[in-house]
Design a protein around this motif. Sequence first.
Motif, PDB file in Angstrom:
ATOM      1  N   LYS A 167       7.901  97.489  -9.724  1.00 55.79           N
ATOM      2  CA  LYS A 167       8.022  96.474 -10.765  1.00 55.79           C
ATOM      3  C   LYS A 167       7.185  95.251 -10.427  1.00 55.79           C
ATOM      4  N   LYS A 168       7.248  94.806  -9.172  1.00 51.46           N
ATOM      5  CA  LYS A 168       6.473  93.646  -8.744  1.00 51.46           C
ATOM      6  C   LYS A 168       4.978  93.941  -8.804  1.00 51.46           C
ATOM      7  N   GLN A 169       4.581  95.145  -8.381  1.00 47.27           N
ATOM      8  CA  GLN A 169       3.173  95.513  -8.446  1.00 47.27           C
ATOM      9  C   GLN A 169       2.682  95.514  -9.891  1.00 47.27           C
ATOM     10  N   LYS A 170       3.528  96.003 -10.792  1.00 50.64           N
ATOM     11  CA  LYS A 170       3.161  96.013 -12.202  1.00 50.64           C
ATOM     12  C   LYS A 170       3.028  94.593 -12.738  1.00 50.64           C
ATOM     13  N   GLU A 171       3.928  93.715 -12.314  1.00 56.47           N
ATOM     14  CA  GLU A 171       3.848  92.314 -12.736  1.00 56.47           C
ATOM     15  C   GLU A 171       2.542  91.687 -12.250  1.00 56.47           C
ATOM     16  N   ASN A 172       2.154  91.978 -11.000  1.00 47.99           N
ATOM     17  CA  ASN A 172       0.894  91.445 -10.464  1.00 47.99           C
ATOM     18  C   ASN A 172      -0.305  91.989 -11.225  1.00 47.99           C
ATOM     19  N   GLU A 173      -0.238  93.265 -11.565  1.00 44.77           N
ATOM     20  CA  GLU A 173      -1.331  93.850 -12.340  1.00 44.77           C
ATOM     21  C   GLU A 173      -1.415  93.219 -13.726  1.00 44.77           C
ATOM     22  N   GLN A 174      -0.267  92.927 -14.309  1.00 44.54           N
ATOM     23  CA  GLN A 174      -0.254  92.311 -15.636  1.00 44.54           C
ATOM     24  C   GLN A 174      -0.821  90.901 -15.614  1.00 44.54           C
ATOM     25  N   ILE A 175      -0.686  90.223 -14.476  1.00 45.37           N
ATOM     26  CA  ILE A 175      -1.241  88.875 -14.344  1.00 45.37           C
ATOM     27  C   ILE A 175      -2.739  88.890 -14.607  1.00 45.37           C
ATOM     28  N   PHE A 176      -3.407  89.974 -14.176  1.00 47.44           N
ATOM     29  CA  PHE A 176      -4.857  90.075 -14.336  1.00 47.44           C
ATOM     30  C   PHE A 176      -5.262  90.872 -15.575  1.00 47.44           C
ATOM     31  N   SER A 177      -4.343  91.052 -16.492  1.00 48.90           N
ATOM     32  CA  SER A 177      -4.672  91.793 -17.713  1.00 48.90           C
ATOM     33  C   SER A 177      -4.041  91.138 -18.939  1.00 48.90           C
ATOM     34  N   GLN A 178      -4.001  89.795 -18.950  1.00 49.39           N
ATOM     35  CA  GLN A 178      -3.433  89.071 -20.080  1.00 49.39           C
ATOM     36  C   GLN A 178      -4.380  89.032 -21.271  1.00 49.39           C
ATOM     37  N   GLY A 179      -5.646  89.253 -21.026  1.00 45.24           N
ATOM     38  CA  GLY A 179      -6.620  89.232 -22.120  1.00 45.24           C
ATOM     39  C   GLY A 179      -7.805  90.115 -21.805  1.00 45.24           C
ATOM     40  N   TYR A 251     -18.911  86.069 -14.522  1.00 48.45           N
ATOM     41  CA  TYR A 251     -17.936  86.411 -13.483  1.00 48.45           C
ATOM     42  C   TYR A 251     -16.672  85.549 -13.575  1.00 48.45           C
ATOM     43  N   LEU A 252     -16.851  84.248 -13.725  1.00 48.42           N
ATOM     44  CA  LEU A 252     -15.677  83.377 -13.821  1.00 48.42           C
ATOM     45  C   LEU A 252     -14.939  83.574 -15.137  1.00 48.42           C
ATOM     46  N   GLY A 253     -15.690  83.731 -16.224  1.00 51.26           N
ATOM     47  CA  GLY A 253     -15.065  83.942 -17.512  1.00 51.26           C
ATOM     48  C   GLY A 253     -14.256  85.221 -17.553  1.00 51.26           C
ATOM     49  N   THR A 254     -14.781  86.269 -16.912  1.00 51.48           N
ATOM     50  CA  THR A 254     -14.038  87.533 -16.851  1.00 51.48           C
ATOM     51  C   THR A 254     -12.685  87.330 -16.179  1.00 51.48           C
ATOM     52  N   ALA A 255     -12.687  86.626 -15.047  1.00 52.95           N
ATOM     53  CA  ALA A 255     -11.436  86.404 -14.311  1.00 52.95           C
ATOM     54  C   ALA A 255     -10.473  85.530 -15.099  1.00 52.95           C
ATOM     55  N   VAL A 256     -10.962  84.422 -15.627  1.00 52.64           N
ATOM     56  CA  VAL A 256     -10.074  83.471 -16.307  1.00 52.64           C
ATOM     57  C   VAL A 256      -9.542  84.055 -17.614  1.00 52.64           C
ATOM     58  N   GLU A 257     -10.389  84.746 -18.375  1.00 54.47           N
ATOM     59  CA  GLU A 257      -9.922  85.300 -19.645  1.00 54.47           C
ATOM     60  C   GLU A 257      -8.888  86.397 -19.418  1.00 54.47           C
ATOM     61  N   ARG A 258      -9.025  87.155 -18.339  1.00 51.67           N
ATOM     62  CA  ARG A 258      -8.039  88.188 -18.044  1.00 51.67           C
ATOM     63  C   ARG A 258      -6.728  87.597 -17.528  1.00 51.67           C
ATOM     64  N   ILE A 259      -6.809  86.483 -16.816  1.00 53.93           N
ATOM     65  CA  ILE A 259      -5.584  85.868 -16.285  1.00 53.93           C
ATOM     66  C   ILE A 259      -4.853  85.064 -17.353  1.00 53.93           C
ATOM     67  N   TYR A 260      -5.598  84.282 -18.115  1.00 55.27           N
ATOM     68  CA  TYR A 260      -4.978  83.355 -19.067  1.00 55.27           C
ATOM     69  C   TYR A 260      -4.864  83.915 -20.483  1.00 55.27           C
ATOM     70  N   GLY A 261      -5.649  84.937 -20.801  1.00 50.96           N
ATOM     71  CA  GLY A 261      -5.715  85.401 -22.173  1.00 50.96           C
ATOM     72  C   GLY A 261      -6.840  84.703 -22.916  1.00 50.96           C
TER      73      GLY A 261
END
Length: 512
Positions: A167-179, A251-261
């Motif tokens: 469950k925790k691993q899934k939550e961490n993965e979801q953090i990087f897939s918000q958008g 590179y930065l946009g990819t990370a931020v857009e995936r984390i924040y949506g």
Amino acid sequence: MYIKQEYFLWKLSYHLVANHQFHILYMNKEKSEIWLEKEDKGKWHVVRLIHEVFNWKNQLKRDIDYVQAQIKQNSQLFRGGKMDLHYVYVSEFPPVDEWESLDIATNRNIQKVNIFYLDDKEKESDGGRLYETLQVERPVFPDHLDEVEYESQSLYLKQQLHTLRKKKQKENEQIFSQGKLFFTIILLVVNFIIFGLMEWQGDSTSVLTLIEYGAKFNPAIIEGEWWRIVSSMFLHIGAVHLLMNMLALFYLGTAVERIYGSIRFIFIYFLAGVFGGLASFMMNPQVAAGASGAIFGLFGALLYFGLKNRRLFFQTMGYNLLIIIGINIAFGIVVPQVDNSAHLGGLVGGFIASMITALPRIPGKSSRLAGVLIYIALVSLMAAIGIRNDEGGDYAAAQLQISQELIQQEEYDRAIEVTTTAVTNPDEYEAELLFNRSYAYSRVDELAFAKADLERVVELQPGMAEAHYNLALIHQTEEELNEARTHAAEAARLQPDNENFQDLSDELNNIE
């Protein structure tokens, strides 16, 4: 009884995870070993629990040394702050010799090492020390279970811990897939299109072209063209500038857009760009353009993410990101052409914008309100300071840039007009403005005006060799040879390696 020790270990582990917010770092159900972690007031507690029998102190010492080496080898898992390391051994019997005297080395990351050897006889007393150290209450262990019940309970607890870990691993993965990548790609395309239009209709390195397309030009902003703070985010000065910024944006946009949506990402990008643009308006009088402020805002967004998710941040991007930020800031300080005020402003603006948007699924109403108030207060302050700077003549530097380009384009009358306006309030650029105007005057055969400007220049900056050289040429044209020799000799003295200066001085000295 072996199965009883197993049950004790998994019961204690489940108690720490389920009731005290410890997270599972590693779990081996077959070997009966589990690693847990928890942050408390800026310090990390890492607990290693293992069911193992050690007959001698040396065996225990070898195991600890092995674990310390594993920690060093996998240091990326233990970044993000100081750490207390707790070894918890569950066994039926203790080593036969005195194991309490073991001396375990610490390092800059591991501040303290505790060893808890929980054999059947010592579980009550030493277990109490463990709970006190971790600041948790003692779990409730049943008094009477038979072997089958111990085994079934152990299997159940292992499965529960496995489920919690997944469950925790899934939550961490979801953090990087918000958008998904959406606005990052749009921004890249828009920047390339605008750059192509600038190059097609003019020159992206031209100050005049940049101003025409909406670069940050302080005198125009003072007159009401505040939209330039935004439009300048989409302009770039040459292909290298564009490619460097677009690579960083990808590179930065990819990370931020995936984390924040995507919605939060574009909100952060523009708020950071505006903040960086106003910081440049306040601190930098030069004509400026580029997406750097907004891109540094993405750095700020990742730093905010690191503040809220320290362990995950340092396990993934942490130190590398901090090093990159440091290098970029240092580069901006060393290279004067870089608009470091926009970079630092964007970094701060991105951090504040992230406070306003907050991370997905993380409540923070009070921090959002604080972010809004801080942002409004700071942008208002920067705008006010920028306007006040204009009253002090701080924008003569921009006019100097324009006059230099007009001279290169041989538009001498416009260069004279620009510099004449600027010298009424020249700030620290009077000598440079007069030098440019003198050159423009000389090209339109207004030598008297050119000579007057150059005489004022050498008063202001006696060490400007070019002014002495040009003044010598004008005196030579007017057949004022003594004055020409004096200035030519001074130019040659100031720059002895300049062949033109030396040749003119020699030529004048050879005239009878």
